[in-house]
Design a protein around this motif. Structure first.
Motif: not given
Length: 76
Positions: A37, A39, A63, A66-67
């Protein structure tokens, strides 16, 4: 992971992101791969030490990766 190709062929030599940080797990014959991630951990980090520090700061964050993509072997 190192990107060695894309759907249109070889990646552009000027492409900045030729490596991806992922996590993976293999459960009941299914491979799950999640991407980092960005972010939480910046792609602009300049050293291994900075990357390590970012991981440690976020290690308990669910998190961080992710994905999810899942892969399984096709039976013939």
């Amino acid at each position: 992971l190192e990107v060695i190709g894309i759907k249109d062929g070889l990646p552009d030599k000027n492409e900045k992101r030729l490596f991806h940080v992922v996590s993976y797990s293999l459960i009941k014959g299914e491979l799950e791969v999640k991407t980092l991630n960005t972010d939480l951990v910046s792609v602009e980090l300049k050293s291994s030490e900075a990357l390590k520090e970012a991981f440690l700061r976020n290690r308990d964050n669910k998190d961080l990766f992710i994905n999810p993509d899942k892969f399984r072997r096709i039976k013939e």
